[in-house]
Design an enzyme around this catalytic site. Structure first.
Site, PDB file in Angstrom:
ATOM      1  CG  ASP A  36     -88.516  60.812 -74.342  1.00 47.57           C
ATOM      2  OD1 ASP A  36     -88.571  59.878 -74.782  1.00 47.57           O
ATOM      3  OD2 ASP A  36     -88.263  60.608 -72.990  1.00 47.57           O
ATOM      4  CG  ASN A  89     -94.113  55.507 -78.503  1.00 45.05           C
ATOM      5  OD1 ASN A  89     -94.250  54.263 -78.561  1.00 45.05           O
ATOM      6  ND2 ASN A  89     -93.094  55.982 -77.923  1.00 45.05           N
ATOM      7  CE1 TYR A 160     -97.257  48.621 -70.654  1.00 42.15           C
ATOM      8  CE2 TYR A 160     -98.270  46.443 -71.375  1.00 42.15           C
ATOM      9  CZ  TYR A 160     -97.412  47.469 -71.580  1.00 42.15           C
ATOM     10  OH  TYR A 160     -96.879  48.014 -72.830  1.00 42.15           O
ATOM     11  CE  LYS A 164     -99.183  50.346 -73.292  1.00 38.99           C
ATOM     12  NZ  LYS A 164     -98.697  51.611 -73.978  1.00 38.99           N
ATOM     13  CB  ILE A 193     -90.903  45.800 -79.359  1.00 39.27           C
ATOM     14  CG1 ILE A 193     -92.338  45.577 -79.971  1.00 39.27           C
ATOM     15  CG2 ILE A 193     -90.042  46.348 -80.635  1.00 39.27           C
ATOM     16  CD1 ILE A 193     -92.572  44.792 -81.107  1.00 39.27           C
ATOM     17  CB  THR A 195     -87.470  48.831 -77.014  1.00 42.19           C
ATOM     18  OG1 THR A 195     -88.474  48.670 -75.935  1.00 42.19           O
ATOM     19  CG2 THR A 195     -88.372  48.840 -78.257  1.00 42.19           C
TER      20      THR A 195
HETATM   21  N1  LIG Z   1     -91.135  46.995 -75.899  1.00 46.03           N
HETATM   22  C1  LIG Z   1     -92.431  46.453 -75.781  1.00 46.03           C
HETATM   23  O1  LIG Z   1     -92.397  45.055 -75.763  1.00 46.03           O
HETATM   24  C2  LIG Z   1     -93.705  46.731 -75.842  1.00 46.03           C
HETATM   25  C3  LIG Z   1     -94.951  45.968 -76.258  1.00 46.03           C
HETATM   26  C4  LIG Z   1     -96.156  46.463 -76.273  1.00 46.03           C
HETATM   27  C5  LIG Z   1     -96.280  47.844 -76.174  1.00 46.03           C
HETATM   28  N2  LIG Z   1     -95.241  48.757 -75.941  1.00 46.03           N
HETATM   29  C6  LIG Z   1     -95.521  50.252 -75.867  1.00 46.03           C
HETATM   30  O2  LIG Z   1     -94.758  50.957 -76.564  1.00 46.03           O
HETATM   31  C7  LIG Z   1     -94.520  52.357 -76.130  1.00 46.03           C
HETATM   32  C8  LIG Z   1     -93.049  52.687 -76.307  1.00 46.03           C
HETATM   33  O3  LIG Z   1     -92.164  51.673 -75.611  1.00 46.03           O
HETATM   34  P1  LIG Z   1     -90.591  51.242 -75.942  1.00 46.03           P
HETATM   35  O4  LIG Z   1     -90.628  49.802 -75.822  1.00 46.03           O
HETATM   36  O5  LIG Z   1     -90.014  51.929 -76.928  1.00 46.03           O
HETATM   37  O6  LIG Z   1     -90.057  51.670 -74.448  1.00 46.03           O
HETATM   38  P2  LIG Z   1     -88.842  52.678 -73.989  1.00 46.03           P
HETATM   39  O7  LIG Z   1     -88.798  52.543 -72.635  1.00 46.03           O
HETATM   40  O8  LIG Z   1     -87.515  52.220 -74.980  1.00 46.03           O
HETATM   41  O9  LIG Z   1     -89.328  54.060 -74.363  1.00 46.03           O
HETATM   42  C9  LIG Z   1     -90.243  54.631 -73.697  1.00 46.03           C
HETATM   43  C10 LIG Z   1     -89.921  56.108 -73.901  1.00 46.03           C
HETATM   44  O10 LIG Z   1     -91.069  56.969 -73.087  1.00 46.03           O
HETATM   45  C11 LIG Z   1     -90.723  57.992 -72.329  1.00 46.03           C
HETATM   46  N3  LIG Z   1     -91.158  58.278 -71.185  1.00 46.03           N
HETATM   47  C12 LIG Z   1     -91.513  57.571 -70.345  1.00 46.03           C
HETATM   48  N4  LIG Z   1     -92.401  58.255 -69.235  1.00 46.03           N
HETATM   49  C13 LIG Z   1     -92.464  59.295 -69.794  1.00 46.03           C
HETATM   50  C14 LIG Z   1     -93.111  60.618 -69.487  1.00 46.03           C
HETATM   51  N5  LIG Z   1     -93.743  60.452 -68.138  1.00 46.03           N
HETATM   52  N6  LIG Z   1     -93.306  61.584 -70.361  1.00 46.03           N
HETATM   53  C15 LIG Z   1     -92.732  61.444 -71.620  1.00 46.03           C
HETATM   54  N7  LIG Z   1     -91.966  60.401 -72.035  1.00 46.03           N
HETATM   55  C16 LIG Z   1     -91.918  59.243 -71.071  1.00 46.03           C
HETATM   56  C17 LIG Z   1     -89.292  57.269 -72.051  1.00 46.03           C
HETATM   57  O11 LIG Z   1     -88.321  58.487 -71.557  1.00 46.03           O
HETATM   58  C18 LIG Z   1     -88.648  56.473 -73.353  1.00 46.03           C
HETATM   59  O12 LIG Z   1     -87.988  57.441 -74.079  1.00 46.03           O
HETATM   60  C19 LIG Z   1     -94.899  52.202 -74.698  1.00 46.03           C
HETATM   61  O13 LIG Z   1     -96.248  52.964 -74.611  1.00 46.03           O
HETATM   62  C20 LIG Z   1     -95.145  50.790 -74.699  1.00 46.03           C
HETATM   63  O14 LIG Z   1     -95.937  50.415 -73.377  1.00 46.03           O
HETATM   64  C21 LIG Z   1     -93.905  48.246 -75.862  1.00 46.03           C
END
Ligand SMILES: NC(=O)c1ccc[n+]([C@@H]2O[C@H](COP(=O)([O-])OP(=O)(O)OC[C@H]3O[C@@H](n4cnc5c(N)ncnc54)[C@H](O)[C@@H]3O)[C@@H](O)[C@H]2O)c1
Length: 253
Positions: A36, A89, A160, A164, A193, A195
Protein backbone atom coordinates in the site's frame (compact mmCIF):
# COMPACT_ATOMS: atom_id res chain seq x y z
CA UNK A 1 -7.39 -24.25 4.13
CA UNK A 2 -7.52 -23.29 0.45
CA UNK A 3 -4.18 -21.51 -0.04
CA UNK A 4 -1.68 -23.56 1.96
CA UNK A 5 1.96 -23.05 0.86
CA UNK A 6 1.00 -20.26 -1.55
CA UNK A 7 2.67 -16.87 -1.76
CA UNK A 8 0.38 -13.90 -2.42
CA UNK A 9 0.49 -10.14 -2.81
CA UNK A 10 -2.39 -7.65 -2.48
CA UNK A 11 -2.19 -3.98 -3.50
CA UNK A 12 -4.12 -1.37 -1.54
CA UNK A 13 -4.14 -3.87 1.33
CA UNK A 14 -3.87 -1.22 4.03
CA UNK A 15 -7.62 -0.55 4.09
CA UNK A 16 -11.10 -1.73 3.16
CA UNK A 17 -11.49 -4.47 0.57
CA UNK A 18 -7.73 -5.03 0.17
CA UNK A 19 -7.31 -5.55 3.91
CA UNK A 20 -10.16 -8.06 3.97
CA UNK A 21 -8.61 -9.94 1.03
CA UNK A 22 -5.11 -9.96 2.56
CA UNK A 23 -6.37 -11.24 5.93
CA UNK A 24 -8.53 -13.85 4.18
CA UNK A 25 -5.64 -15.10 2.02
CA UNK A 26 -3.58 -15.44 5.21
CA UNK A 27 -6.46 -17.20 7.00
CA UNK A 28 -6.39 -19.76 4.18
CA UNK A 29 -2.67 -20.40 4.66
CA UNK A 30 -0.95 -18.04 2.19
CA UNK A 31 2.02 -15.85 3.06
CA UNK A 32 0.94 -12.34 2.03
CA UNK A 33 2.85 -9.26 0.86
CA UNK A 34 0.63 -6.40 2.07
CA UNK A 35 1.33 -3.54 -0.36
CA UNK A 36 0.00 0.00 0.00
CA UNK A 37 1.06 3.60 -0.49
CA UNK A 38 -0.12 4.04 3.11
CA UNK A 39 2.63 2.38 5.16
CA UNK A 40 0.78 2.68 8.45
CA UNK A 41 -2.30 1.01 6.98
CA UNK A 42 -0.17 -1.81 5.56
CA UNK A 43 1.53 -2.34 8.91
CA UNK A 44 -1.85 -2.47 10.65
CA UNK A 45 -3.04 -5.17 8.23
CA UNK A 46 0.14 -7.16 8.90
CA UNK A 47 -0.50 -6.88 12.66
CA UNK A 48 -4.02 -8.23 12.19
CA UNK A 49 -2.67 -11.17 10.17
CA UNK A 50 0.09 -11.94 12.65
CA UNK A 51 -2.30 -11.72 15.60
CA UNK A 52 -4.38 -14.40 13.92
CA UNK A 53 -1.29 -16.61 13.48
CA UNK A 54 -0.66 -15.83 9.80
CA UNK A 55 2.41 -14.76 7.84
CA UNK A 56 2.65 -11.34 6.19
CA UNK A 57 5.01 -8.55 5.23
CA UNK A 58 4.22 -4.84 4.80
CA UNK A 59 5.54 -3.19 1.63
CA UNK A 60 5.34 0.48 0.60
CA UNK A 61 4.07 0.52 -3.00
CA UNK A 62 2.71 3.37 -5.09
CA UNK A 63 0.94 1.51 -7.92
CA UNK A 64 1.64 4.46 -10.28
CA UNK A 65 5.35 3.55 -10.21
CA UNK A 66 6.20 0.57 -12.47
CA UNK A 67 9.58 -0.08 -10.88
CA UNK A 68 8.01 -0.29 -7.41
CA UNK A 69 5.86 -3.18 -8.65
CA UNK A 70 9.03 -4.98 -9.72
CA UNK A 71 10.48 -4.38 -6.25
CA UNK A 72 7.30 -5.65 -4.57
CA UNK A 73 7.24 -8.83 -6.64
CA UNK A 74 10.98 -9.31 -6.06
CA UNK A 75 10.44 -9.02 -2.31
CA UNK A 76 7.62 -11.59 -2.33
CA UNK A 77 9.76 -14.00 -4.34
CA UNK A 78 12.77 -13.47 -2.06
CA UNK A 79 10.90 -13.72 1.23
CA UNK A 80 8.24 -16.30 0.35
CA UNK A 81 10.02 -18.35 -2.32
CA UNK A 82 7.89 -17.39 -5.35
CA UNK A 83 4.62 -15.71 -6.30
CA UNK A 84 1.44 -17.70 -6.92
CA UNK A 85 -1.37 -15.22 -6.25
CA UNK A 86 -1.74 -11.48 -6.89
CA UNK A 87 -4.71 -9.24 -6.21
CA UNK A 88 -4.68 -5.83 -7.89
CA UNK A 89 -7.04 -3.91 -5.66
CA UNK A 90 -5.58 -0.43 -5.02
CA UNK A 91 -7.89 2.24 -6.35
CA UNK A 92 -9.35 5.70 -6.02
CA UNK A 93 -13.08 6.41 -5.67
CA UNK A 94 -15.26 8.06 -8.27
CA UNK A 95 -14.42 11.68 -7.53
CA UNK A 96 -10.72 11.19 -8.33
CA UNK A 97 -8.19 13.65 -6.94
CA UNK A 98 -10.65 16.49 -6.29
CA UNK A 99 -13.67 14.51 -5.10
CA UNK A 100 -15.90 16.31 -7.62
CA UNK A 101 -18.62 14.45 -9.52
CA UNK A 102 -19.32 16.11 -12.88
CA UNK A 103 -20.57 15.25 -16.37
CA UNK A 104 -17.86 13.79 -18.60
CA UNK A 105 -16.89 16.91 -20.55
CA UNK A 106 -16.46 18.83 -17.29
CA UNK A 107 -14.15 16.23 -15.76
CA UNK A 108 -10.97 17.97 -14.62
CA UNK A 109 -7.85 16.70 -16.36
CA UNK A 110 -6.24 16.09 -12.96
CA UNK A 111 -9.15 13.82 -11.98
CA UNK A 112 -8.95 11.90 -15.26
CA UNK A 113 -5.19 11.46 -14.85
CA UNK A 114 -5.50 10.40 -11.22
CA UNK A 115 -8.20 7.81 -11.87
CA UNK A 116 -6.63 6.35 -15.00
CA UNK A 117 -3.17 6.47 -13.38
CA UNK A 118 -4.10 4.55 -10.24
CA UNK A 119 -7.10 2.43 -11.26
CA UNK A 120 -6.02 1.39 -14.77
CA UNK A 121 -2.28 1.98 -15.35
CA UNK A 122 -1.67 0.81 -11.77
CA UNK A 123 -3.22 -2.58 -12.65
CA UNK A 124 -1.27 -2.81 -15.93
CA UNK A 125 2.02 -2.10 -14.14
CA UNK A 126 1.07 -4.75 -11.59
CA UNK A 127 0.34 -7.39 -14.23
CA UNK A 128 3.55 -6.56 -16.04
CA UNK A 129 5.59 -7.27 -12.91
CA UNK A 130 3.56 -10.17 -11.50
CA UNK A 131 3.08 -12.30 -14.63
CA UNK A 132 6.75 -13.20 -15.29
CA UNK A 133 7.24 -14.23 -11.65
CA UNK A 134 4.08 -16.33 -11.69
CA UNK A 135 5.10 -18.04 -14.93
CA UNK A 136 8.40 -18.84 -13.24
CA UNK A 137 6.40 -20.50 -10.45
CA UNK A 138 4.53 -22.64 -13.02
CA UNK A 139 1.37 -20.53 -13.14
CA UNK A 140 -1.00 -18.99 -10.64
CA UNK A 141 -4.03 -16.78 -10.18
CA UNK A 142 -4.52 -13.02 -10.50
CA UNK A 143 -7.64 -11.29 -9.18
CA UNK A 144 -8.32 -7.72 -10.31
CA UNK A 145 -10.79 -5.65 -8.30
CA UNK A 146 -12.93 -3.80 -10.84
CA UNK A 147 -16.44 -2.56 -9.95
CA UNK A 148 -20.02 -2.80 -11.16
CA UNK A 149 -18.86 0.29 -13.08
CA UNK A 150 -16.89 -2.09 -15.34
CA UNK A 151 -20.23 -3.12 -16.85
CA UNK A 152 -22.45 -0.09 -16.57
CA UNK A 153 -22.33 3.65 -15.81
CA UNK A 154 -23.90 6.13 -13.42
CA UNK A 155 -24.06 9.86 -14.13
CA UNK A 156 -21.00 11.98 -13.32
CA UNK A 157 -18.55 9.10 -12.94
CA UNK A 158 -16.98 9.12 -16.42
CA UNK A 159 -13.31 8.72 -15.49
CA UNK A 160 -14.01 6.06 -12.86
CA UNK A 161 -16.31 4.13 -15.21
CA UNK A 162 -13.66 4.29 -17.95
CA UNK A 163 -10.91 3.10 -15.62
CA UNK A 164 -12.94 0.12 -14.42
CA UNK A 165 -14.07 -0.88 -17.94
CA UNK A 166 -10.34 -0.81 -18.73
CA UNK A 167 -9.58 -3.16 -15.84
CA UNK A 168 -12.00 -5.66 -17.35
CA UNK A 169 -10.22 -5.32 -20.71
CA UNK A 170 -6.85 -5.90 -19.08
CA UNK A 171 -8.25 -8.94 -17.27
CA UNK A 172 -9.53 -10.55 -20.46
CA UNK A 173 -6.40 -9.68 -22.46
CA UNK A 174 -4.07 -11.18 -19.85
CA UNK A 175 -6.32 -14.24 -19.41
CA UNK A 176 -6.20 -15.21 -23.09
CA UNK A 177 -2.48 -14.49 -23.40
CA UNK A 178 -1.46 -16.69 -20.46
CA UNK A 179 -4.13 -19.40 -20.18
CA UNK A 180 -1.87 -21.97 -21.90
CA UNK A 181 0.75 -21.38 -19.19
CA UNK A 182 -1.65 -22.14 -16.32
CA UNK A 183 -1.98 -18.53 -15.28
CA UNK A 184 -5.59 -17.52 -14.58
CA UNK A 185 -6.76 -13.88 -14.50
CA UNK A 186 -10.23 -12.85 -13.31
CA UNK A 187 -12.05 -9.73 -12.13
CA UNK A 188 -14.51 -9.04 -9.34
CA UNK A 189 -17.13 -6.30 -9.66
CA UNK A 190 -18.13 -5.03 -6.21
CA UNK A 191 -21.29 -3.05 -5.74
CA UNK A 192 -21.04 -0.23 -3.18
CA UNK A 193 -19.08 -1.56 -0.21
CA UNK A 194 -18.88 -0.06 3.28
CA UNK A 195 -15.20 0.97 3.37
CA UNK A 196 -13.32 4.24 3.98
CA UNK A 197 -13.86 4.94 0.26
CA UNK A 198 -17.45 5.85 1.11
CA UNK A 199 -16.38 8.04 4.04
CA UNK A 200 -17.23 11.26 2.17
CA UNK A 201 -20.90 10.25 1.95
CA UNK A 202 -23.12 11.50 4.79
CA UNK A 203 -25.85 9.33 6.34
CA UNK A 204 -28.49 10.43 3.83
CA UNK A 205 -26.27 9.68 0.85
CA UNK A 206 -25.28 6.29 2.30
CA UNK A 207 -28.94 5.37 2.71
CA UNK A 208 -29.63 6.41 -0.87
CA UNK A 209 -26.69 4.36 -2.14
CA UNK A 210 -27.84 1.34 -0.15
CA UNK A 211 -31.22 1.68 -1.83
CA UNK A 212 -29.66 1.31 -5.29
CA UNK A 213 -29.03 -2.36 -4.43
CA UNK A 214 -31.99 -4.77 -4.48
CA UNK A 215 -30.77 -6.25 -1.15
CA UNK A 216 -31.28 -2.76 0.35
CA UNK A 217 -27.88 -2.41 2.00
CA UNK A 218 -24.20 -1.73 1.34
CA UNK A 219 -21.86 -4.70 0.96
CA UNK A 220 -19.14 -5.67 3.43
CA UNK A 221 -15.48 -5.95 2.42
CA UNK A 222 -15.45 -9.55 3.64
CA UNK A 223 -18.17 -10.41 1.13
CA UNK A 224 -15.72 -9.49 -1.65
CA UNK A 225 -12.84 -11.30 0.03
CA UNK A 226 -14.64 -14.66 0.06
CA UNK A 227 -14.83 -14.69 -3.75
CA UNK A 228 -11.25 -13.41 -4.02
CA UNK A 229 -10.14 -16.45 -1.99
CA UNK A 230 -12.05 -18.88 -4.18
CA UNK A 231 -10.74 -17.33 -7.42
CA UNK A 232 -7.18 -17.48 -6.08
CA UNK A 233 -7.54 -21.13 -5.09
CA UNK A 234 -7.22 -24.30 -7.15
CA UNK A 235 -10.97 -24.82 -6.71
CA UNK A 236 -11.36 -22.26 -9.54
CA UNK A 237 -9.02 -24.17 -11.88
CA UNK A 238 -11.28 -23.83 -14.98
CA UNK A 239 -12.10 -20.14 -14.36
CA UNK A 240 -10.20 -17.49 -16.31
CA UNK A 241 -11.05 -14.28 -18.14
CA UNK A 242 -14.25 -14.06 -16.08
CA UNK A 243 -15.97 -11.14 -14.38
CA UNK A 244 -18.04 -11.78 -11.27
CA UNK A 245 -20.25 -9.08 -9.77
CA UNK A 246 -20.63 -9.19 -5.97
CA UNK A 247 -23.24 -6.49 -5.84
CA UNK A 248 -26.42 -7.32 -3.94
CA UNK A 249 -28.26 -7.49 -7.25
CA UNK A 250 -27.16 -4.06 -8.54
CA UNK A 251 -26.50 -5.25 -12.11
CA UNK A 252 -29.60 -7.44 -12.26
CA UNK A 253 -31.95 -4.45 -12.43
N1 LIG B 1 -15.94 0.68 -1.70
C1 LIG B 1 -16.69 0.55 -2.79
O1 LIG B 1 -17.87 0.90 -2.80
C2 LIG B 1 -16.10 -0.06 -4.04
C3 LIG B 1 -16.98 -0.46 -5.06
C4 LIG B 1 -16.48 -1.01 -6.22
C5 LIG B 1 -15.12 -1.15 -6.39
N2 LIG B 1 -14.29 -0.75 -5.40
C6 LIG B 1 -12.86 -0.91 -5.64
O2 LIG B 1 -12.27 -1.66 -4.61
C7 LIG B 1 -10.90 -1.27 -4.45
C8 LIG B 1 -10.62 -1.01 -2.99
O3 LIG B 1 -11.45 0.04 -2.53
P1 LIG B 1 -11.87 0.24 -1.00
O4 LIG B 1 -13.31 0.48 -0.99
O5 LIG B 1 -11.29 -0.82 -0.16
O6 LIG B 1 -11.17 1.66 -0.72
P2 LIG B 1 -10.22 2.17 0.43
O7 LIG B 1 -10.08 3.62 0.18
O8 LIG B 1 -10.67 1.68 1.76
O9 LIG B 1 -8.83 1.43 0.11
C9 LIG B 1 -8.07 1.75 -1.03
C10 LIG B 1 -6.60 1.48 -0.68
O10 LIG B 1 -5.83 1.75 -1.86
C11 LIG B 1 -4.67 2.47 -1.45
N3 LIG B 1 -4.14 3.27 -2.55
C12 LIG B 1 -4.68 4.39 -3.10
N4 LIG B 1 -3.85 4.87 -4.03
C13 LIG B 1 -2.77 4.04 -4.07
C14 LIG B 1 -1.58 4.03 -4.82
N5 LIG B 1 -1.30 4.98 -5.72
N6 LIG B 1 -0.71 3.02 -4.60
C15 LIG B 1 -0.96 2.06 -3.69
N7 LIG B 1 -2.07 2.04 -2.93
C16 LIG B 1 -2.96 3.02 -3.13
C17 LIG B 1 -5.13 3.34 -0.30
O11 LIG B 1 -4.03 3.77 0.50
C18 LIG B 1 -6.07 2.39 0.44
O12 LIG B 1 -5.40 1.64 1.41
C19 LIG B 1 -10.70 -0.07 -5.37
O13 LIG B 1 -10.10 -0.49 -6.58
C20 LIG B 1 -12.11 0.41 -5.63
O14 LIG B 1 -12.25 1.10 -6.84
C21 LIG B 1 -14.73 -0.21 -4.23
Amino acid sequence: MLLTDKSAMVTGAGSGIGRAIATSYAREGAAVLVADIDRAGARETVSLIEAAGGRALAFALDVRQPEQHLDAVGEAVKRFGGLHIACNNAGLGGGGASGRYLPLAETALEDWDALIGVNLSGVFYGLRAQIPAMLQAGGGSIVNIASVMAQTARPNLGAYVSSKHGVLGLTRAAAVDYAPQKLRVNAIGPGYIDTPMLARADAGKRAAIAGWHPVGRLGEAQEIAELAVWLASDRASFVTGAYYPVDGGYLAQ
